[in-house]
Design an enzyme around this catalytic site. Structure first.
Site, PDB file in Angstrom:
ATOM      1  N   LYS A 278       0.847  -1.196   0.000  1.00 13.72           N
ATOM      2  CA  LYS A 278       0.000   0.000   0.000  1.00 13.72           C
ATOM      3  C   LYS A 278       0.884   1.249   0.000  1.00 13.72           C
ATOM      4  O   LYS A 278       2.024   1.194   0.460  1.00 13.72           O
ATOM      5  CB  LYS A 278      -0.850   0.018   1.275  1.00 13.72           C
ATOM      6  CG  LYS A 278      -1.990  -0.962   1.302  1.00 13.72           C
ATOM      7  CD  LYS A 278      -2.800  -0.794   2.577  1.00 13.72           C
ATOM      8  CE  LYS A 278      -3.950  -1.795   2.637  1.00 13.72           C
ATOM      9  NZ  LYS A 278      -4.951  -1.614   1.579  1.00 13.72           N
ATOM     10  N   ARG A 352     -10.432 -11.396   1.541  1.00 10.96           N
ATOM     11  CA  ARG A 352     -11.295 -12.411   0.936  1.00 10.96           C
ATOM     12  C   ARG A 352     -10.649 -13.791   0.972  1.00 10.96           C
ATOM     13  O   ARG A 352     -11.348 -14.795   0.980  1.00 10.96           O
ATOM     14  CB  ARG A 352     -11.673 -11.972  -0.486  1.00 10.96           C
ATOM     15  CG  ARG A 352     -10.502 -11.870  -1.418  1.00 10.96           C
ATOM     16  CD  ARG A 352     -10.838 -11.057  -2.676  1.00 10.96           C
ATOM     17  NE  ARG A 352     -10.877  -9.622  -2.414  1.00 10.96           N
ATOM     18  CZ  ARG A 352     -11.197  -8.701  -3.328  1.00 10.96           C
ATOM     19  NH1 ARG A 352     -11.544  -9.075  -4.541  1.00 10.96           N
ATOM     20  NH2 ARG A 352     -11.196  -7.417  -3.016  1.00 10.96           N
TER      21      ARG A 352
HETATM   22  N1  BES Z   1      -8.195  -3.771   4.286  1.00  7.78           N
HETATM   23  C1  BES Z   1      -8.308  -3.327   2.951  1.00  7.78           C
HETATM   24  C2  BES Z   1      -9.576  -2.528   2.685  1.00  7.78           C
HETATM   25  C3  BES Z   1      -9.689  -1.208   3.404  1.00  7.78           C
HETATM   26  C4  BES Z   1      -9.288  -0.038   2.809  1.00  7.78           C
HETATM   27  C5  BES Z   1     -10.249  -1.145   4.673  1.00  7.78           C
HETATM   28  C6  BES Z   1      -9.414   1.171   3.467  1.00  7.78           C
HETATM   29  C7  BES Z   1     -10.382   0.049   5.326  1.00  7.78           C
HETATM   30  C8  BES Z   1      -9.974   1.208   4.727  1.00  7.78           C
HETATM   31  C9  BES Z   1      -8.309  -4.529   2.002  1.00  7.78           C
HETATM   32  O1  BES Z   1      -7.550  -5.607   2.402  1.00  7.78           O
HETATM   33  C10 BES Z   1      -7.735  -4.055   0.714  1.00  7.78           C
HETATM   34  O2  BES Z   1      -6.604  -3.705   0.691  1.00  7.78           O
HETATM   35  N2  BES Z   1      -8.555  -4.053  -0.329  1.00  7.78           N
HETATM   36  C11 BES Z   1      -8.106  -3.628  -1.618  1.00  7.78           C
HETATM   37  C12 BES Z   1      -8.666  -4.600  -2.637  1.00  7.78           C
HETATM   38  C13 BES Z   1      -8.108  -4.402  -4.018  1.00  7.78           C
HETATM   39  C14 BES Z   1      -6.628  -4.746  -4.047  1.00  7.78           C
HETATM   40  C15 BES Z   1      -8.878  -5.276  -4.971  1.00  7.78           C
HETATM   41  C16 BES Z   1      -8.662  -2.227  -1.853  1.00  7.78           C
HETATM   42  O3  BES Z   1      -9.790  -1.955  -1.477  1.00  7.78           O
HETATM   43  O4  BES Z   1      -7.926  -1.411  -2.399  1.00  7.78           O
HETATM   44 MN    MN Z   2      -5.523  -5.413   1.798  1.00  5.77          MN
END
Ligand code: BES
Ligand code: MN
Ligand code: ZN
Length: 498
Positions: A278, A352
């Protein structure tokens, strides 16, 4: 905060502050008339000067007099009678906490409404007030040195009614709110705990401590057990961190041999994204990525304290998602507990993966229904912001029940569609599924992925990415973890399954 309920003369209470909710333009109630008289018309003058009318969120603080033993009177406006909901009252409780804290008052006396307001029974109203008071007074201060400049927490609340007949309802309301809020505050504490403290093992130990206190059964699967069972998707996520994964399983038995409701909560103790790292900005917030798991633990605790007549099974897959020489890479293919293979094209779509295995595991308990709770997608924040969770699933009746429970509890959720067409986005060329579905409808394709593992039971998925964490505090939700979902799930269990 210690809460004490008594029957007595409301205006004979010696207290630093007497707290009363006021319906807009209803300032001629017997209680307010007596107060006005004892204060020599001060209330009337404030109203005439348009300083207070009882509009929602308005407050008025008056000082006592020789005829009034209370040192202060704090009036909280509730708005027009027909617009008042339980949420209005929770927020009124929060407004009161704000006023009390500003004045560093820690002891107070609250006079609950003595008759129903339109459709709202006194018990539900009293419970909502106390929820607002308890939840608004929460602060996470475990790692802050004491500072006399910070407002002290509330210490003592005396609830006084002059109607003896209302005493049982008010007592029940206070007890209900206290038990419910313990679950919420536990969830908040766990979410606020930093990543260096809360390893998967830490979460499992917390679960065991809570289980021992509340009479829950708790079993924890460690890495060898997970390998033995074949939790390939969960282990794939966990392999980048030196901290070992755990699967936490809790049982609450409140209904004999009935089939349980399974609650599954995402427990990523820190989500760096893994190799699909990230961006650095706000990454610290990703300590909240176990909020779904915290909600499940908080819900089981509250259910046990409330003695809800249901059986519950809580399942929390707990892992850490880090990049390292042993981490999964984009392109890797994992074999899930269900046997289906998953092409991992983005290691940041890890929630997921662990939920897939946890949902598969849930089937062993022959559940009546399964609800998973997860901070799953950033796309959910784009869709609904911070005011509602997304709810999706395979049973419309259940989805509707959750939406209604959300409305009643003040923890709202809104349905997104899960039409078959969306599943096309997660088809892989080299495995049964891939773990990302591209930019369009990110919250839905994540749910479509989960649906693959939830075919054998009634299932709903709550995406709480936007609601689990508050950047800035508001009303009864101070900054940080909100504990979102505990009140929603308890409301659902109470009204639909108990
Ligand atoms: N934990 C994150 C989602 C999230 C983002 C929760 C901001 C709370 C605040 C999740 O694991 C994630 O990183 N999701 C990705 C999915 C994508 C790579 C398909 C996302 O939402 O960017
Ligand atoms: Mn994630
Ligand atoms: Zn995540």
């Amino acid at each position: 905060m210690d809460i004490n309920v008594t029957h007595g003369a409301t205006l004979k209470q010696a207290t630093p502050c007497l707290l009363i909710g006021v319906v807009a333009n209803q300032l001629a109630t017997p209680l307010l008339k007596k107060i006005d008289k004892a204060l020599d018309g001060t209330l009337t003058r404030a109203v005439t000067a348009q300083e207070f009318s009882g509009n929602a969120q308005q407050t008025l603080l008056l000082h006592g007099s020789r005829q009034l033993v209370a040192e202060r009177i704090l009036l909280i406006g509730l708005g027009k009678e027909r617009d008042i909901t339980l949420e209005t009252l929770r927020r009124a409780g929060a407004a009161a906490v704000d006023q009390l804290r500003q004045r560093r008052l820690t002891d107070f006396t609250w006079i609950p409404a003595d008759s129903p307001l339109h459709s709202l029974p006194i018990e539900a109203m009293a419970s909502a007030w106390v929820e607002g008071l308890l939840l608004a007074d929460y602060r996470f201060e475990r790692y802050r040195s004491a500072d006399p400049k910070r407002a002290p927490s509330l210490k003592q609340l005396n609830v006084v009614t002059d109607r003896k007949g209302n005493l049982p309802a008010i007592n029940a309301a206070v007890q209900r709110a206290e038990k419910l809020c313990r679950g919420v505050l536990l969830a908040r504490d766990l979410v606020n705990e930093p990543g260096n403290v809360k390893s998967p093992v830490f979460l499992a130990e917390q679960a065991q401590t809570i289980a021992a206190e509340a009479g829950l059964q708790c079993t924890v699967l460690d890495r060898p057990a997970l390998e033995q069972e074949g939790f390939g998707a969960l282990l794939g996520v966990a392999q980048g961190s030196i901290r070992e994964p755990r699967l936490i399983v809790l049982h609450y038995k409140g209904a004999g041999e009935e089939r349980p409701v399974a609650l599954v909560g995402k427990g990523v103790v820190f989500d760096s994204g893994g190799i699909s790292l990230k961006p650095g900005e706000n990454m610290g917030q990703m300590k909240m990525d176990m909020a779904g798991g915290a909600t499940v633990l908080g819900t089981l605790l509250a259910a046990a304290l409330l003695k809800l007549p249901v059986n519950l099974t809580g399942i929390i897959p707990a892992v850490e998602n880090l990049p390292s020489g042993s981490a999964i890479r984009p392109g890797d293919i994992l074999t899930s507990l269900a046997g289906s293979t998953i092409e991992v094209l983005n290691t940041d779509a890890e929630g997921r993966l662990i939920l897939a295995d946890a949902l598969t595991y849930a089937k062993r308990f022959n559940p009546r229904e399964v609800i998973d709770v997860a901070t799953l997608t950033g796309a959910c924040i784009i869709a609904l912001g911070h005011h509602a969770a997304a709810v999706l699933g395979n049973h419309n009746g259940l989805l509707r029940q959750l939406q209604r429970a959300g409305e009643a509890s003040g923890e709202r959720c809104w349905q997104l569609p899960l039409w078959d067409e969306y599943a096309d986005q997660i088809k892989s060329e080299v495995a049964d599924l891939k773990n990302i579905g591209g930019r369009p409808a990110g919250t839905i394709t994540a749910a479509a992925f989960l649906q693959h593992f939830a075919k054998d039971f009634r299932w709903a998925h709550l995406d709480i990415a936007g609601t689990a964490w508050q950047e800035k505090g508001s009303d009864y939700r101070p900054a940080g973890g909100t504990g979102f979902g505990v009140r929603l799930l308890i409301e659902h269990l109470h009204r639909n399954l108990a």
